[in-house]
Motif scaffolding. Structure first.
Motif, short mmCIF file in Angstrom:
data_model
loop_
_atom_site.label_atom_id
_atom_site.label_comp_id
_atom_site.label_asym_id
_atom_site.label_seq_id
_atom_site.Cartn_x
_atom_site.Cartn_y
_atom_site.Cartn_z
N PRO A 127 0.94 -1.15 0.02
CA PRO A 127 0.34 -0.06 -0.12
C PRO A 127 0.82 1.20 0.08
N LEU A 128 0.48 2.32 -0.71
CA LEU A 128 1.20 3.39 -0.65
C LEU A 128 0.11 4.72 -0.11
N PRO A 129 0.90 5.60 0.50
CA PRO A 129 0.11 6.81 0.90
C PRO A 129 -1.10 7.50 -0.24
N GLY A 130 -2.14 7.74 0.37
CA GLY A 130 -3.06 8.48 -0.32
C GLY A 130 -4.03 7.42 -1.09
N VAL A 186 0.85 -0.25 -5.04
CA VAL A 186 2.21 -0.30 -5.60
C VAL A 186 2.28 -0.03 -6.96
N TRP A 187 1.23 -0.22 -7.76
CA TRP A 187 1.37 -0.03 -9.36
C TRP A 187 1.05 1.39 -9.57
N ALA A 188 0.80 2.28 -8.55
CA ALA A 188 0.61 3.75 -8.91
C ALA A 188 2.10 4.56 -8.47
N GLN A 189 3.07 4.14 -9.17
CA GLN A 189 4.32 4.72 -8.69
C GLN A 189 4.51 5.92 -9.36
N SER A 211 8.83 0.40 1.36
CA SER A 211 7.98 1.13 0.94
C SER A 211 7.47 1.76 -0.46
N PHE A 212 8.28 1.44 -1.28
CA PHE A 212 8.35 1.81 -2.44
C PHE A 212 7.77 3.01 -2.74
N GLY A 213 6.86 3.34 -4.12
CA GLY A 213 6.32 4.47 -4.07
C GLY A 213 7.11 5.56 -5.21
N LEU A 214 8.40 5.40 -5.37
CA LEU A 214 9.10 6.47 -6.15
C LEU A 214 10.02 5.96 -7.08
N TRP A 215 9.63 4.56 -7.68
CA TRP A 215 10.57 4.01 -8.61
C TRP A 215 11.04 4.57 -9.64
N PRO A 216 9.95 5.21 -10.44
CA PRO A 216 10.57 6.12 -11.69
C PRO A 216 11.38 7.37 -11.38
N LYS A 217 10.96 7.80 -10.35
CA LYS A 217 11.78 9.10 -9.78
C LYS A 217 13.49 8.91 -9.93
N TYR A 218 13.53 7.55 -9.37
CA TYR A 218 14.98 7.15 -9.12
C TYR A 218 15.63 6.24 -10.26
N LYS A 219 14.73 5.66 -10.97
CA LYS A 219 15.10 4.74 -12.21
C LYS A 219 14.83 5.24 -13.52
N THR A 220 14.13 6.50 -13.62
CA THR A 220 13.60 6.88 -14.90
C THR A 220 12.26 6.32 -15.36
N ASP A 221 11.67 6.95 -16.40
CA ASP A 221 10.31 6.46 -16.58
C ASP A 221 10.21 5.22 -17.31
N TYR A 222 11.49 4.87 -18.04
CA TYR A 222 11.72 3.55 -18.69
C TYR A 222 11.52 2.26 -17.75
N SER A 223 11.77 2.60 -16.55
CA SER A 223 11.95 1.58 -15.37
C SER A 223 10.43 0.86 -15.37
#
Length: 700
Positions: free
Chosen positions: A78-81, A85-88, A128-140
Motif C-alpha cells: 500500500p502507498l500513501p493516499g 504499488v502499481w501507482a508509482q 515502502s516503494f512509491g518513487l521507482w521511476p523518480k530514481y530509475k527513470t520512466d523507462y523502468s
C-alpha cells in the motif's frame, strides 16, 4: 527487405512458434528425452549448467504471463493516499507499468536505467516503494508481452519458471555475481566476528570484476582489493568435483560477467593451476557442444555471455538473448544421453532499474531513530552494509540511516530447464542467487561456507522445482526458433523511438491456470487488542522460512516492519492503537499470503484463529469474543464465490468454530470477517504437499 509489422519481424527472427516455424530439433530433443532415473533422487543429476544473463526484472518480462504472480496481484504494497504499488510516481506524475510496444516502436532495445546501490536503495525505500521511476527513470516501468518475447515465454511454458526468485543484493551486477560465484557479497569472517561489513570487505557497487588487459598476455589488471573467502569453484575443486567456466576471457564484458574475478584465489592463479585452467581459459560454446557429444561435460559448468548476447538493456536485447540461450540448449541437447541427466539454470544477475512490484524478503530495516523495524527468530548480525562514511546513499534518501540490509533485491526471471522440470510449472518459493550454490551442495555433498544464516533460513535451494520420481511429464508446448536476431533487430531499430506514456495505461495479465509446485509454507498471523495496544503473533508451521511484511495503513510514512520466522517457530510484536483512528495493519507473506486487521477507534477485534484443516482442503476457524458484550459478525465476501456468507454471533467470553473450504479453488482463499467497525481479511493458499495450480483469479 522492409518489415512493416511485428509478424514480419518475428518471421525474420525465426521466432513465431510452431504455426509459422518448425521447432528446432535440439529443443524437440530437450523436451522428448526422458530423465535418466536410477535412484529417483537428486543424485540422478550428473551435470549442472548455469547461465546468468543481465538486468531484467520479473515484472518486466513476465508480469503479463498467466499463472504467475504478476500484474493481477490483488494484495500488494500500500502507498500513501489510498494508492497501491502499481501507482508509482516519477516526482511529477503517477506512472503505472506500461507496455513496451515492439510493433510500432523500437522498444525491443529499451534504454538502460540506473542500477547502483544509491538509486536501488532509494527506489526500494526500505520496502515502502512509491518513487521507482523518480530514481530509475520512466523507462523502468516498461514491460513486454508474450508477442514481444515469444522465446522467453515459450521456455517458461515448456519447463519451470520461478516467480519468487530474487537477486541477492539491492544494487548492481558485480555484487550479485559475487554472491552467485561465492554464496555471499560480504566477508563471512566479519559476520562470524559480529561485525557488519564495510566496503573493504564487500562490494556495494561495481568495482572488482571490471578488469583491464587480456589473457594470457599481458594478463588482467584488477580494481579494488581482493576478497578473500572461498568461491564455489574452489569448494568444488577441493572436493574433487569436475567444473569449468565456458567463456571467452577477452569477450566477457571486460570481466564483469565473471564474479570470481573479485577474489584472491582467481586473481593469484597462474597457468597450470586448476582455477586458471578451468576458470580463466577460453572455453567456447563450440567446445561445450563437443564436450556434450563426447560425454565429457563437467559436473558443474558456468557459461558467460559476451556483452552483445547478454540481454542487458541498451547493450543487448531479448531477441539476442534468446538466440544465445538457444545456442546453449542446442549444445546441451546434442547428446541425448547427457541431456537426460542434466539440469540447466538460467537467471539474471539483477533487475537493472526495471520495476518489480513484489516486496523482497530482507532482514528488518532500521528506523531513522535507530530502532529495528521488525524482528527475527535468529541473530541478524552481519546481514547489513555499514556505509560508515555515508558515501553510497542518495542525498535525498533518508528512509533509514547508513546501516542497511544487503537484500534481497527485486525479482528476476529464473528458468529451470531439465528432464525433471518439464511441463509449464510455476514455483513460488522464495529463492535468490544463493539457491544455485545450495542446489550444488545438495547434489555433491559439499558446503559453500560463505552462505549466510539468514539466506539458509529464509531462502530455498531450488530442489522444490523438481520431480525426481519415476513419473516424468512429457506434454509440452513448442519452443520457437531464435536464429537471425541480429538482422531482424537492425530493421526493428529503424522504427520510431519508444517514449514512456504521459497517461496511465491499464494493467494486463493473461487469464488462466498454471501448474504449481508444492511448497513448504504454512504461515499464520493472530491478532488481539489489549487496551490501546495491538498484538500480532507470527507463526510458521511450515518447513521453510517465512518473511512477514507489516504495513501500518494509518501511517505509511513509517517503514514497514519485517519478521523473519524460521520453520516451526513464532514470535510476536505490538503496535500502539491511535485513539482517534483505531487500527489498520496489513500483513504480506509468501505466495499471496495476506492478513488485514482493521478496527475503528474504540472497537475491539475478535481473536480469529485460522489453521489448516486435517484434510488440507479447508481452514479451521475459531472466533473468540474476549469482550463483555455480544458480537454481531459476518463471515463472507468469498472472492472465489464458493463459501456461503454466514452470521457468527459469539457470546461474551465465548468461542465459535467454523470451516472455510478451499478444495474447489485449488487451495486458494480470500475472504473476510466483518462487524461494526471491524474487518479481518485473509488470503493465501493452503498447501497440501501435492502439486497444484496457480491462483485462478491472478489476472488483470
Amino acid at each position: 527487405m522492409v518489415m512493416n509489422n511485428r509478424r514480419d519481424f518475428l518471421k525474420a527472427a525465426g521466432m513465431l512458434g510452431a504455426a509459422a516455424a518448425a521447432m528446432p530439433a535440439s529443443i524437440e530433443r530437450a523436451l522428448a528425452i526422458p530423465a535418466r532415473r536410477a535412484t529417483g533422487t537428486i543424485k540422478d543429476v550428473k551435470h549442472i549448467v548455469i547461465l546468468m544473463q543481465e538486468n531484467r526484472s520479473f515484472d518486466h518480462y513476465f508480469g503479463t504471463m498467466k499463472g504467475v504472480r504478476g500484474f493481477g496481484d490483488r494484495h500488494t504494497v500500500p502507498l500513501p493516499g489510498g494508492r497501491d504499488v502499481w501507482a508509482q510516481s516519477n516526482g511529477a506524475r503517477i506512472l503505472p507499468p506500461f507496455w513496451l510496444d515492439t510493433e510500432t516502436t523500437n522498444a525491443m532495445k529499451v534504454p538502460g536505467t540506473p542500477h547502483s546501490y544509491s538509486d536501488a536503495q532509494a527506489a526500494w525505500n526500505q520496502g515502502s516503494f512509491g518513487l521507482w521511476p523518480k530514481y530509475k527513470t520512466d523507462y523502468s516501468m516498461g514491460y513486454y508481452k508474450r508477442e514481444d518475447i515469444p522465446f522467453q515465454f515459450a521456455l517458461a511454458e515448456a519447463f519451470t519458471i520461478c516467480d519468487a526468485y530474487h537477486c541477492s543484493i539491492t544494487t548492481g551486477t558485480d555484487p550479485n555475481r559475487i554472491v552467485f560465484w561465492s554464496g555471499s557479497n560480504f566477508d563471512p569472517a566479519e559476520q562470524a566476528a559480529g561485525r557488519n561489513c564495510r566496503d573493504d570487505k564487500s562490494e556495494p557497487n561495481n568495482l572488482r570484476c571490471w578488469v583491464k588487459g587480456a589473457l594470457p598476455e599481458p594478463g588482467y589488471t584488477y580494481a579494488g582489493n581482493a576478497l578473500e573467502w572461498q568461491t564455489i569453484p574452489e569448494v568444488l575443486e577441493a572436493a574433487g568435483v569436475d567444473w569449468r567456466i565456458y567463456q571467452d576471457p577477452n569477450d566477457n564484458w571486460t570481466g564483469a560477467m565473471h564474479g570470481g574475478l573479485a577474489f584472491k584465489g582467481f586473481r593469484q592463479c597462474k597457468p597450470g593451476d586448476a582455477l586458471y585452467e578451468r576458470g580463466m581459459r577460453h572455453w567456447s560454446l563450440e567446445q561445450l557442444e563437443q564436450d556434450v557429444k563426447a560425454g565429457t561435460l563437467p559436473a558443474v559448468s558456468w557459461i558467460l555471455p559476451p556483452k552483445e548476447w547478454s540481454e542487458h538493456p541498451s547493450a543487448s536485447t531479448p531477441v539476442e538473448g534468446a538466440e544465445f540461450t538457444a545456442r546453449v540448449l542446442d549444445a546441451l541437447t546434442a547428446n541425448p544421453d547427457v541431456w537426460a541427466s542434466t539440469v540447466f539454470f538460467q537467471t539474471f544477475d539483477e533487475n537493472d532499474g526495471l520495476f518489480d512490484h513484489l516486496p523482497p524478503s530482507a532482514p528488518p530495516s532500521f528506523n531513522p531513530d535507530g530502532t529495528m523495524a521488525g524482528k527475527a527468530t535468529f541473530d541478524l548480525t552481519g546481514e547489513y552494509f555499514d556505509d560508515h562514511e555515508d558515501k553510497y546513499t542518495s542525498r535525498d534518501d533518508n528512509a533509514t540511516g547508513t546501516t542497511r540490509p544487503w537484500g534481497l533485491g527485486p525479482r528476476v526471471p529464473m528458468y529451470v530447464v531439465s528432464p525433471w522440470s518439464k511441463g509449464g510449472w510455476v514455483n513460488s518459493e522464495t529463492f535468490d542467487h544463493t539457491a544455485v550454490g545450495r542446489f550444488i551442495e545438495k547434489r555433491f555433498d559439499v558446503t559453500v561456507p560463505a552462505i549466510s544464516p539468514w539466506h539458509r533460513k529464509m531462502c530455498g535451494d531450488l530442489t522444490s522445482c523438481f520431480d525426481f520420481s519415476m513419473d516424468g511429464d512429457r506434454s509440452f508446448p513448442p519452443l520457437p526458433d531464435a536464429k537471425g536476431s541480429t538482422a531482424a533487430l537492425a530493421e526493428h531499430l529503424k522504427r520510431p523511438k519508444l517514449l514512456p506514456p504521459r497517461a496511465a495505461e491499464q494493467r494486463f495479465q493473461e487469464p488462466g491456470l498454471r501448474r504449481a509446485r508444492p511448497l513448504g509454507y504454512a504461515p499464520h498471523v493472530d491478532a488481539r487488542i489489549e487496551g490501546r495496544t495491538a498484538m500480532l503473533t507470527f507463526i510458521n508451521d511450515g518447513t521453510v522460512g517465512t518473511t512477514f511484511h507489516v504495513y501500518d495503513r494509518l501511517d505509511l510514512q513509517r517503514l514497514p516492519r519485517r519478521y523473519a520466522i524460521e520453520a516451526g517457530k513464532q514470535l510476536g510484536d505490538s503496535w500502539a492503537i491511535d485513539p482517534d483512528r483505531g487500527l489498520d495493519l496489513y500483513v504480506l507473506g509468501p505466495n499471496g499470503f495476506m492478513r488485514a486487521f482493521r478496527a475503528a477507534a474504540g472497537q475491539r477485534l475478535p481473536l480469529l484463529t485460522a489453521r489448516y484443516g486435517k484434510d488440507r482442503k479447508s481452514l479451521d476457524l475459531t472466533v473468540e469474543n474476549a469482550g463483555d458484550a455480544p458480537l454481531d459478525l459476518t463471515l463472507g465476501e468469498d472472492v472465489y464465490s464458493i463459501n456461503a456468507t454466514r452470521p457468527l454471533k459469539p457470546a461474551p467470553r465465548a468461542q465459535l468454530r467454523s470451516t472455510w473450504k478451499t478444495g474447489q479453488s485449488h487451495g486458494w482463499y480470500d475472504f473476510a470477517l466483518l462487524g461494526d467497525g471491524i474487518e479481518i481479511r485473509l488470503a493465501g493458499k493452503l498447501e497440501d504437499g501435492k502439486p497444484g495450480f496457480s491462483d485462478p483469479l491472478m489476472t488483470a
